[in-house]
Write a protein that holds these residues in place. Structure first.
Motif, mmCIF file in Angstrom:
data_model
loop_
_atom_site.group_PDB
_atom_site.id
_atom_site.type_symbol
_atom_site.label_atom_id
_atom_site.label_comp_id
_atom_site.label_asym_id
_atom_site.label_seq_id
_atom_site.Cartn_x
_atom_site.Cartn_y
_atom_site.Cartn_z
ATOM 1 N N LEU A 269 0.824 -1.206 0.000
ATOM 2 C CA LEU A 269 0.000 0.000 0.000
ATOM 3 C C LEU A 269 0.855 1.251 0.000
ATOM 4 O O LEU A 269 0.586 2.211 -0.724
ATOM 5 C CB LEU A 269 -0.925 -0.011 1.227
ATOM 6 N N SER A 270 1.904 1.245 0.810
ATOM 7 C CA SER A 270 2.825 2.380 0.876
ATOM 8 C C SER A 270 4.193 1.861 1.295
ATOM 9 O O SER A 270 4.497 1.823 2.494
ATOM 10 C CB SER A 270 2.317 3.444 1.861
ATOM 11 N N PRO A 271 5.022 1.433 0.334
ATOM 12 C CA PRO A 271 6.326 0.842 0.687
ATOM 13 C C PRO A 271 7.209 1.776 1.495
ATOM 14 O O PRO A 271 8.016 1.316 2.298
ATOM 15 C CB PRO A 271 6.950 0.537 -0.680
ATOM 16 N N SER A 272 7.084 3.088 1.293
ATOM 17 C CA SER A 272 7.946 4.028 2.012
ATOM 18 C C SER A 272 7.606 4.119 3.488
ATOM 19 O O SER A 272 8.442 4.508 4.301
ATOM 20 C CB SER A 272 7.844 5.420 1.375
ATOM 21 N N LEU A 273 6.366 3.759 3.864
ATOM 22 C CA LEU A 273 5.949 3.836 5.261
ATOM 23 C C LEU A 273 5.915 2.477 5.929
ATOM 24 O O LEU A 273 6.420 2.306 7.031
ATOM 25 C CB LEU A 273 4.558 4.496 5.359
ATOM 26 N N SER A 274 5.308 1.505 5.247
ATOM 27 C CA SER A 274 5.193 0.171 5.825
ATOM 28 C C SER A 274 5.086 -0.845 4.709
ATOM 29 O O SER A 274 4.130 -0.823 3.931
ATOM 30 C CB SER A 274 3.959 0.088 6.745
ATOM 31 N N GLY A 275 6.069 -1.750 4.650
ATOM 32 C CA GLY A 275 6.057 -2.773 3.616
ATOM 33 C C GLY A 275 5.050 -3.872 3.870
ATOM 34 O O GLY A 275 4.742 -4.662 2.974
ATOM 35 N N LYS A 276 4.499 -3.957 5.101
ATOM 36 C CA LYS A 276 3.568 -5.028 5.426
ATOM 37 C C LYS A 276 2.123 -4.683 5.058
ATOM 38 O O LYS A 276 1.291 -5.585 4.928
ATOM 39 C CB LYS A 276 3.642 -5.360 6.927
ATOM 40 N N LYS A 277 1.795 -3.406 4.953
ATOM 41 C CA LYS A 277 0.442 -3.011 4.586
ATOM 42 C C LYS A 277 0.262 -3.159 3.079
ATOM 43 O O LYS A 277 1.082 -2.689 2.296
ATOM 44 C CB LYS A 277 0.175 -1.560 5.005
ATOM 45 N N THR A 278 -0.839 -3.822 2.671
ATOM 46 C CA THR A 278 -1.071 -4.089 1.262
ATOM 47 C C THR A 278 -2.424 -3.547 0.827
ATOM 48 O O THR A 278 -3.313 -3.286 1.658
ATOM 49 C CB THR A 278 -1.020 -5.599 0.969
ATOM 50 N N VAL A 279 -2.574 -3.403 -0.488
ATOM 51 C CA VAL A 279 -3.846 -2.952 -1.057
ATOM 52 C C VAL A 279 -4.931 -3.985 -0.779
ATOM 53 O O VAL A 279 -6.073 -3.647 -0.438
ATOM 54 C CB VAL A 279 -3.693 -2.720 -2.572
ATOM 55 N N GLN A 280 -4.576 -5.264 -0.904
ATOM 56 C CA GLN A 280 -5.554 -6.318 -0.630
ATOM 57 C C GLN A 280 -6.013 -6.277 0.826
ATOM 58 O O GLN A 280 -7.197 -6.502 1.114
ATOM 59 C CB GLN A 280 -4.953 -7.686 -0.950
ATOM 60 N N GLY A 281 -5.085 -5.984 1.752
ATOM 61 C CA GLY A 281 -5.465 -5.865 3.154
ATOM 62 C C GLY A 281 -6.414 -4.702 3.390
ATOM 63 O O GLY A 281 -7.379 -4.821 4.158
#
Length: 374
Positions: A269-281
């Motif tokens: 969702l936002s690699p610069s802030l958090s690589g674990k958050k995804t669009v699917q999530g």
């Protein structure tokens, strides 16, 4: 014309040493001079072959007796710098020893137990505060504000800054008390006074990095004080029920986003802030919030919000919760830390649990105001 002979003939030539030399047959003029002399020298031929086979057999037995060590296959493979093909080159990960695997499994199991116990304790405390209501609910929210602000100031200090924590803590606590006693305007007045005192302190003291420290002091105080909107919602006639709505939908959004993102998430969702958050999530959290809102609106105990207002609240949660999480992620990324603290075993700090609520509660407050529920 006869066709050419296509019979395969091996290209190798026999080793001269492996075939004994035969003596030529005697001609009519020649005859053996001695009775024991043999023209074919059969003994010489068989002795030569037998000695070679015996030497080969000895080498094979000696090789079988040796201890062999397994080695990686040496091969020139594009993309493999070492040229050695091992398990880590195929899987992309370095193999772990059995002891390391067992230790990792035990640590994961222990962490899961801690997370479960902490979650149960938090739920019990929140439910008890909601049941008691009034000053108990305000006290729990004010305590969460103070602990969260302490976590923020400690994280800032670890990054080399020196915020004015005393004024910030007093301002945040005062905002919570004012929200309980007199509402939004009083809480805003307390915060404005605390901001003025902070600026006056840094101007008069002449401390180093005054602008940065003053900004961080004020930022933390205002940011964490947004939780006082929960106090104002709880002061309404049906405030406890409204808070239950907010907490349930926020939890459903977080759980849906976590489960779907962990199971099916592929696009960050936002690699610069958090690589674990995804669009699917994110999509999973939104769908879960709207679905649960529609179901809860049919329950008599939560009938204060019908279907349409419940969907409005789900929309507010779906927008504000990820924004609140992004704000905290940006703060932690700027200070290069994973969790604000370890106050809650297995869950990090208070701020790591209420980051979404810090923006969800103000949004819900203004929605309830528009719906004339406060």
């Amino acid at each position: 014309m006869n066709p050419p002979d296509e019979t395969w003939v091996p290209e190798w030539e026999p080793d001269e040493e492996t075939i004994p030399k035969l003596r030529p047959l005697p001609t009519e003029e020649e005859s053996p001079t001695e009775e024991g002399e043999d023209a074919l020298a059969d003994d010489d031929m068989f002795d030569s072959r037998t000695s070679q086979h015996q030497a080969l057999a000895e080498e094979v037995m000696e090789a079988n007796a040796r201890e062999h060590r397994q080695q990686a296959v040496a091969a020139a493979i594009p993309g493999v710098d070492s040229g050695l093909l091992g398990f880590e080159d195929v899987t992309g990960r370095t193999a772990m020893a059995t002891e390391e695997v067992e230790a990792a499994e035990q640590a994961h199991s222990s962490d899961l137990v801690k997370r479960s116990i902490s979650a149960v304790v938090m739920v019990v405390v929140v439910v008890l505060a909601l049941y008691l209501g009034g000053s108990w609910l305000t006290g729990l929210i004010a305590l969460a504000m103070l602990v969260g602000l302490v976590e923020f100031y400690m994280a800032v200090r670890s990054a080399g800054y020196r915020p004015m924590a005393l004024i910030g803590l007093l301002g945040s606590l005062g905002a919570g008390v004012a929200a309980h006693m007199a509402g939004l305007a009083a809480a805003g007045a307390v915060l404005a006074g605390a901001v003025g005192l902070t600026l006056l302190f840094y101007v008069a003291s002449g401390r180093r990095m005054a602008v940065e420290n003053a900004t961080l002091s004020i930022l933390g105080m205002i940011w964490i004080s947004l939780l006082s909107y929960g106090i104002m919602v709880g002061q309404a006639t049906d405030g406890v029920v409204l808070l239950v709505w907010v907490l349930l939908l926020n939890s459903v959004f977080d759980t849906g986003a976590y489960v779907v993102g962990r199971s099916f998430g592929t696009r960050p969702l936002s690699p610069s802030l958090s690589g674990k958050k995804t669009v699917q999530g994110l999509v999973g959290g939104i769908v879960g919030a709207f679905a649960v809102a529609a179901i809860l609106s049919t329950l008599p105990q939560l009938s204060i919000l019908r279907l349409l207002p419940a969907l409005y609240l789900a929309g507010v949660v779906s927008i504000m919760a990820p924004l609140g999480d992004a704000v905290e992620s940006a703060v932690k990324r700027s200070m290069n830390i994973k969790d604000m603290s370890s106050f809650i075993p297995g869950h990090g700090g208070i701020l790591d649990r209420i980051d979404g609520l810090l923006l969800v509660l103000p949004g819900a407050y203004y929605l309830f105001s528009v719906l004339d529920l406060l």
